[in-house]
Design a protein around this motif. Structure first.
Motif, PDB file in Angstrom:
ATOM      1  N   LEU A   1      12.805   1.742  -4.991  1.00  0.00           N
ATOM      2  CA  LEU A   1      11.924   1.436  -3.864  1.00  0.00           C
ATOM      3  C   LEU A   1      12.170   2.357  -2.672  1.00  0.00           C
ATOM      4  O   LEU A   1      11.234   2.947  -2.132  1.00  0.00           O
ATOM      5  CB  LEU A   1      12.142  -0.023  -3.462  1.00  0.00           C
ATOM      6  N   SER A   2      13.431   2.509  -2.295  1.00  0.00           N
ATOM      7  CA  SER A   2      13.740   3.306  -1.092  1.00  0.00           C
ATOM      8  C   SER A   2      13.205   4.713  -1.200  1.00  0.00           C
ATOM      9  O   SER A   2      12.607   5.244  -0.283  1.00  0.00           O
ATOM     10  CB  SER A   2      15.241   3.384  -0.885  1.00  0.00           C
TER      11      SER A   2
ATOM     12  N   HIS B   1      -3.346   5.344   5.334  1.00  0.00           N
ATOM     13  CA  HIS B   1      -2.817   6.437   4.521  1.00  0.00           C
ATOM     14  C   HIS B   1      -3.317   6.340   3.094  1.00  0.00           C
ATOM     15  O   HIS B   1      -3.685   7.328   2.477  1.00  0.00           O
ATOM     16  CB  HIS B   1      -1.276   6.376   4.531  1.00  0.00           C
TER      17      HIS B   1
ATOM     18  N   LEU C   1      16.175   1.420   4.681  1.00  0.00           N
ATOM     19  CA  LEU C   1      15.496   2.366   5.558  1.00  0.00           C
ATOM     20  C   LEU C   1      15.191   1.729   6.905  1.00  0.00           C
ATOM     21  O   LEU C   1      15.301   2.351   7.951  1.00  0.00           O
ATOM     22  CB  LEU C   1      14.174   2.815   4.917  1.00  0.00           C
TER      23      LEU C   1
ATOM     24  N   ASP D   1      -1.459   8.585  -5.319  1.00  0.00           N
ATOM     25  CA  ASP D   1      -2.744   9.144  -4.918  1.00  0.00           C
ATOM     26  C   ASP D   1      -3.788   8.944  -6.000  1.00  0.00           C
ATOM     27  O   ASP D   1      -3.548   9.214  -7.166  1.00  0.00           O
ATOM     28  CB  ASP D   1      -2.582  10.645  -4.643  1.00  0.00           C
TER      29      ASP D   1
ATOM     30  N   VAL E   1      19.374   8.349   3.729  1.00  0.00           N
ATOM     31  CA  VAL E   1      19.862   7.008   3.449  1.00  0.00           C
ATOM     32  C   VAL E   1      20.020   6.856   1.948  1.00  0.00           C
ATOM     33  O   VAL E   1      19.147   7.237   1.179  1.00  0.00           O
ATOM     34  CB  VAL E   1      18.838   5.975   3.945  1.00  0.00           C
TER      35      VAL E   1
ATOM     36  N   THR F   1       6.821   5.684  13.333  1.00  0.00           N
ATOM     37  CA  THR F   1       8.074   4.928  13.269  1.00  0.00           C
ATOM     38  C   THR F   1       7.837   3.440  13.499  1.00  0.00           C
ATOM     39  O   THR F   1       8.670   2.626  13.144  1.00  0.00           O
ATOM     40  CB  THR F   1       9.105   5.405  14.308  1.00  0.00           C
TER      41      THR F   1
ATOM     42  N   ASP G   1      11.471  -1.937   3.211  1.00  0.00           N
ATOM     43  CA  ASP G   1      12.711  -1.569   2.550  1.00  0.00           C
ATOM     44  C   ASP G   1      13.849  -1.822   3.515  1.00  0.00           C
ATOM     45  O   ASP G   1      13.926  -1.205   4.567  1.00  0.00           O
ATOM     46  CB  ASP G   1      12.654  -0.089   2.174  1.00  0.00           C
TER      47      ASP G   1
ATOM     48  N   THR H   1       6.955   8.861   1.366  1.00  0.00           N
ATOM     49  CA  THR H   1       5.616   8.844   1.972  1.00  0.00           C
ATOM     50  C   THR H   1       5.658   9.259   3.432  1.00  0.00           C
ATOM     51  O   THR H   1       4.634   9.504   4.031  1.00  0.00           O
ATOM     52  CB  THR H   1       4.997   7.440   1.896  1.00  0.00           C
ATOM     53  N   ILE H   2       6.829   9.314   4.013  1.00  0.00           N
ATOM     54  CA  ILE H   2       6.892   9.537   5.454  1.00  0.00           C
ATOM     55  C   ILE H   2       7.681  10.787   5.786  1.00  0.00           C
ATOM     56  O   ILE H   2       8.637  11.139   5.095  1.00  0.00           O
ATOM     57  CB  ILE H   2       7.496   8.291   6.150  1.00  0.00           C
ATOM     58  N   SER H   3       7.252  11.448   6.808  1.00  0.00           N
ATOM     59  CA  SER H   3       7.867  12.705   7.223  1.00  0.00           C
ATOM     60  C   SER H   3       9.344  12.544   7.546  1.00  0.00           C
ATOM     61  O   SER H   3       9.773  11.540   8.101  1.00  0.00           O
ATOM     62  CB  SER H   3       7.142  13.199   8.450  1.00  0.00           C
TER      63      SER H   3
ATOM     64  N   ASP I   1      10.760  14.098   9.760  1.00  0.00           N
ATOM     65  CA  ASP I   1      10.917  14.159  11.211  1.00  0.00           C
ATOM     66  C   ASP I   1      11.083  12.763  11.780  1.00  0.00           C
ATOM     67  O   ASP I   1      11.630  12.561  12.848  1.00  0.00           O
ATOM     68  CB  ASP I   1       9.663  14.765  11.867  1.00  0.00           C
ATOM     69  N   VAL I   2      10.526  11.813  11.066  1.00  0.00           N
ATOM     70  CA  VAL I   2      10.416  10.480  11.623  1.00  0.00           C
ATOM     71  C   VAL I   2      11.551   9.574  11.178  1.00  0.00           C
ATOM     72  O   VAL I   2      12.126   8.854  11.965  1.00  0.00           O
ATOM     73  CB  VAL I   2       9.047   9.879  11.244  1.00  0.00           C
ATOM     74  N   ILE I   3      11.883   9.622   9.894  1.00  0.00           N
ATOM     75  CA  ILE I   3      12.978   8.767   9.448  1.00  0.00           C
ATOM     76  C   ILE I   3      14.048   9.605   8.777  1.00  0.00           C
ATOM     77  O   ILE I   3      13.792  10.680   8.268  1.00  0.00           O
ATOM     78  CB  ILE I   3      12.516   7.661   8.472  1.00  0.00           C
ATOM     79  N   ASN I   4      15.230   9.060   8.780  1.00  0.00           N
ATOM     80  CA  ASN I   4      16.357   9.717   8.167  1.00  0.00           C
ATOM     81  C   ASN I   4      16.314   9.469   6.662  1.00  0.00           C
ATOM     82  O   ASN I   4      16.511   8.367   6.195  1.00  0.00           O
ATOM     83  CB  ASN I   4      17.628   9.146   8.792  1.00  0.00           C
TER      84      ASN I   4
ATOM     85  N   PHE J   1       1.231  12.550   7.478  1.00  0.00           N
ATOM     86  CA  PHE J   1       2.480  11.844   7.227  1.00  0.00           C
ATOM     87  C   PHE J   1       3.637  12.812   7.018  1.00  0.00           C
ATOM     88  O   PHE J   1       4.768  12.518   7.336  1.00  0.00           O
ATOM     89  CB  PHE J   1       2.334  10.913   6.010  1.00  0.00           C
ATOM     90  N   GLU J   2       3.323  14.009   6.445  1.00  0.00           N
ATOM     91  CA  GLU J   2       4.388  14.998   6.226  1.00  0.00           C
ATOM     92  C   GLU J   2       4.809  15.645   7.533  1.00  0.00           C
ATOM     93  O   GLU J   2       5.983  15.819   7.805  1.00  0.00           O
ATOM     94  CB  GLU J   2       3.864  16.118   5.316  1.00  0.00           C
TER      95      GLU J   2
ATOM     96  N   PRO K   1       0.807  -1.225   0.000  1.00  0.00           N
ATOM     97  CA  PRO K   1       0.000   0.000   0.000  1.00  0.00           C
ATOM     98  C   PRO K   1       0.835   1.268   0.000  1.00  0.00           C
ATOM     99  O   PRO K   1       0.382   2.310  -0.451  1.00  0.00           O
ATOM    100  CB  PRO K   1      -0.826  -0.119   1.282  1.00  0.00           C
ATOM    101  N   GLN K   2       2.090   1.182   0.477  1.00  0.00           N
ATOM    102  CA  GLN K   2       2.932   2.380   0.509  1.00  0.00           C
ATOM    103  C   GLN K   2       3.255   2.900  -0.883  1.00  0.00           C
ATOM    104  O   GLN K   2       3.597   4.049  -1.064  1.00  0.00           O
ATOM    105  CB  GLN K   2       4.268   2.084   1.209  1.00  0.00           C
TER     106      GLN K   2
ATOM    107  N   ILE L   1       9.388   4.914  -0.916  1.00  0.00           N
ATOM    108  CA  ILE L   1       8.853   4.686   0.421  1.00  0.00           C
ATOM    109  C   ILE L   1       9.239   5.822   1.351  1.00  0.00           C
ATOM    110  O   ILE L   1       8.443   6.286   2.150  1.00  0.00           O
ATOM    111  CB  ILE L   1       9.306   3.313   0.947  1.00  0.00           C
ATOM    112  N   ALA L   2      10.462   6.323   1.187  1.00  0.00           N
ATOM    113  CA  ALA L   2      10.892   7.441   2.022  1.00  0.00           C
ATOM    114  C   ALA L   2      10.022   8.661   1.798  1.00  0.00           C
ATOM    115  O   ALA L   2       9.745   9.431   2.714  1.00  0.00           O
ATOM    116  CB  ALA L   2      12.351   7.768   1.732  1.00  0.00           C
TER     117      ALA L   2
ATOM    118  N   PRO M   1       3.773  15.187  11.228  1.00  0.00           N
ATOM    119  CA  PRO M   1       3.113  14.737  12.451  1.00  0.00           C
ATOM    120  C   PRO M   1       3.562  15.625  13.604  1.00  0.00           C
ATOM    121  O   PRO M   1       4.740  15.969  13.692  1.00  0.00           O
ATOM    122  CB  PRO M   1       3.613  13.300  12.620  1.00  0.00           C
TER     123      PRO M   1
END
Lengths: 364, 342
Positions: free
Chosen positions: A340-341, B250, B296, A269, A357, B287, B293, A347-349, A351-354, B274-275, A264-265, A344-345, B277
């Motif tokens: 892929l990376s 999402h 990540l 849209d 990479v 998290t 992946d 889709t996410i803030s 703030d949450v993941i680095n 998601f952008e 789903p990631q 997926i990266a 939070p």
């Protein structure tokens, strides 16, 4: 590099059948696989692909109507496929190869106290007396990070939450210091936050105890975090295996492509999620050619006639598809799973993941 | 309006009805300022709890929530956070202990007339989590799917009923010869489709989907999600989608509400959540999703939520709109902090 590793379980040409309504069907078809010492080996596939049945043969826990029709399973100098009675299994099952099941609700006896259920294993397999067993049980509960184990050991399973129950099951599995731990979808019944805790626990314990983990799941997210090597199963066969990076960044089999693209990631849209059309194969009657061919949009004529051999892509990466044959047309994996990376990266803030990479290297 | 030939009893009855209508009517300020969307269901200060050995345990405290017409609202939280309880309270499956739930400005919580309850059952439908438990094993698909329209006489003749049922079953991707079969003859994904057909045949205005895909396989998951989305767009239905898996929510939702221990801690349009939070619990939840992946996933640090980061001893928190459509549960000092983070 691969040959240097010590082999823990070696499966050769294993086939498993079931008798149902008087007819035989083959659910595991000719699997050859080595599992190395100390690694985490993940098996991915849809339900009905035979992933649970495959690992059940390691502990002799096939259902009554199931039988190993051919092949060998070598584990510490013994051929497990030749074991007949429960007596043969006594020194393997639970002691050297332990299993954690999906549902922590059904794998614990609701009428017995947690302490008793752990001590039972210690007394039977390790010959401890009651006092020693109690001491060891408290120690085990502490190791799986259950707070206040001296008190909680007197509780019944219903007094524990789902995640705690799964911890108890892990404690029981570890009671005999097994060499191999089979985790059969251990986190499917749990929710996300508890799932991460349980996965962390398994990872930490593995570092301390150096056991081999066989991890069965259908969640590709879980696999990415925990596994060293991944095998993708379909229709009772391993159709592709390799290191995690091989499978995620250089998938070769159309089924692996399909599995990855249904994440789903990866959905853009407004567009529909991609999914695998059709149904998994039924095992009644012989399967001609590649089992995935009827659902495969890249299928060629030969896929319906002859089964593909295992092609070698690199030292660690093998796949069973005719697309890798030198005569086959060159087909690129679908766009959706390239880079892929990055996808997926995005889709996410941050703030949450680095996000810095580096993207996995791709062949475009 | 009083007509000429009315007896005093009739006038009194009319008065009574007028009064009742007035009592039933609630018009709330929408939570979100300057919005042109129509509110379908709203909850104001809803308290839900259960009696456990005569001891009251609150599950949901002071819930304020608007569900807009035609949207998919995702409700996310860990198990035990009360997300299913909220869904069930809206369905009137469990009573609420305080506050008001309204549907198109009419009260639907508390004591209602028989006819009103009946009408609600027609408008609200539910899709359950476990497809093997929510279908009656003893009845065939035909009966399961047509039970609703039978109860509300939504067909003219037997032929009309059959047509409607086979149309519904075809829409979810099954065939009309499946109608005479029993639930045990289907796989998990197909059973969930039957559950969806049963809900959709009533042409409901609100569908409450309570973890409809948690029990399904990856590839079937995608099919069922596509199906729910298709119906939502084609029939302009409103969906309350309850789940614990943020990545699925999402994809399907327009807005997401995150629940922690019975409180909504953050609501935002799903991309925005998601952008950016804001609430620490939302971050922790983000998290916790396993990323498909390896690279990540190896680099990722899991944040563990600790309630003690909030100091609510002096100021009590409330749901504040930080930016348009983005609400966070925060005390006034925290609001300032969050505004700077934007």
């Amino acid at each position: 590099m691969e040959n240097k590793k010590e082999v823990e379980i070696s499966v050769k040409n294993l086939s498993v059948g079931f008798i149902s309504h008087g007819s035989k069907m083959h659910v595991i078809r000719n699997i050859t696989m080595d599992i190395y010492k100390g690694e985490t080996f993940a098996i991915v596939g849809e339900s009905g692909s035979g992933k649970s049945v495959f690992t059940k043969t390691f502990t002799g826990m096939l259902e009554e109507n199931g039988f190993i029709s051919s092949g060998e399973i070598w584990f510490q100098g013994e051929d497990l496929a030749k074991f007949k009675s429960n007596k043969d299994w006594l020194h393997i099952r639970g002691k050297k190869i332990a299993t954690i099941f999906q549902d922590p609700m059904t794998s614990l006896n609701p009428l017995l106290r947690i302490g008793y259920q752990i001590e039972e294993v210690l007394r039977l397999h390790r010959g401890m007396n009651k006092k020693e067993a109690r001491k060891e049980a408290i120690e085990l509960l502490r190791r799986v990070r259950i707070p206040d184990p001296e008190k909680r050991i007197h509780d019944f399973p219903f007094m524990y939450s789902g995640g705690m129950r799964q911890r108890v099951v892990i404690a029981i599995a570890l009671a005999c210091k097994p060499d191999v731990l089979i985790c059969d979808e251990p986190t499917t019944a749990l929710d996300v936050t508890v799932q991460t805790q349980i996965l962390d626990l398994i990872r930490d314990l593995q570092k301390e105890e150096h056991f081999t983990t066989i991890f069965i799941t259908h969640d590709l997210g879980v696999v990415a975090g925990i596994a060293d090597r991944v095998a993708v199963m379909y229709g009772g066969q391993i159709i592709e295996y390799g290191t995690v990076d091989d499978i995620y960044y250089h998938p070769a089999h159309p089924y692996t492509w399909a599995l990855l693209s249904s994440l789903p990631q990866l959905a853009q849209d407004g567009s529909d999620l991609t999914y695998i059309h059709g149904n998994p194969p039924s095992f009644i009657g012989e399967i001609d050619g590649d089992a995935f061919a009827p659902r495969n949009q890249y299928a060629m004529k030969i896929d319906f006639i002859k089964e593909a051999p295992m092609f070698k892509i690199s030292d660690t990466h093998y796949a069973k598809t005719w697309l890798l044959d030198s005569r086959a047309p060159k087909v690129k994996p679908p766009k959706i799973i390239q880079n892929l990376s990055k996808k997926i990266a995005s889709t996410i803030s941050s703030d949450v993941i680095n996000k810095n990479v580096k993207d996995g290297d791709h062949h475009d | 309006m009083i007509k000429k030939n009315m007896t005093p009893e009739m006038i009194e009855k009319q008065e009574r009805e007028k009064r009742y209508k007035k009592e039933m009517h609630f018009e709330f300020e929408p939570l979100e300022k300057e919005t042109d969307k129509n509110v379908l269901v709203s909850c104001r200060e809803v308290k839900i709890g259960f009696y456990n050995h005569n001891l009251f345990t609150p599950i949901v405290k002071d819930l304020n929530l608007d569900i807009y017409e035609g949207e998919v609202l995702g409700l996310v939280g860990e198990s035990g956070s009360g997300k299913t309880t909220i869904g069930r309270a809206i369905m009137r499956m469990i009573p609420i202990q305080g506050g008001v739930i309204t549907y198109r400005n009419e009260r639907i919580s508390g004591k209602l007339k028989r006819q009103e309850k009946r009408n609600l059952k027609k408008k609200f439908q539910m899709i359950f989590q476990d497809p093997s438990a929510c279908l009656n094993d003893r009845s065939n698909v035909d009966y399961i799917v047509s039970e609703g329209i039978r109860a509300f006489h939504m067909y003219d003749s037997e032929k009309d009923r059959l047509d409607k049922v086979s149309a519904a079953i075809k829409e979810v991707g099954l065939r009309s010869e499946h109608l005479s079969r029993y639930p045990h003859e289907f796989s998990g994904g197909q059973r969930q489709r039957i559950g969806i057909a049963r809900a959709v045949i009533m042409n409901p205005e609100l569908i409450i989907a309570d973890e409809p895909i948690s029990a399904l396989d990856v590839s079937i998951r995608a099919q069922v999600l596509n199906l729910i989305r298709k119906f939502q767009i084609e029939k302009k239905m409103t969906v309350l989608f309850i789940a614990h898996d943020l990545s699925v929510v999402h994809y399907i939702s327009d807005r997401i509400a995150v629940i922690y221990h019975g409180n909504i801690v953050e609501i935002a349009p799903s991309n925005r959540l998601f952008e950016k939070p804001l609430h620490p619990y939302t971050k922790a939840l983000l998290t916790a999703i396993p990323l498909p992946d390896p690279k990540l996933e190896r680099e990722k640090e899991v944040i563990v939520y600790d309630e003690s980061v909030h100091d609510y001893s002096v100021e009590s928190p409330s749901l504040v709109e930080i930016e348009k459509g983005h609400f966070v549960l925060a005390s006034p000092t925290e609001v300032e902090k969050y505004k700077k983070m934007l």
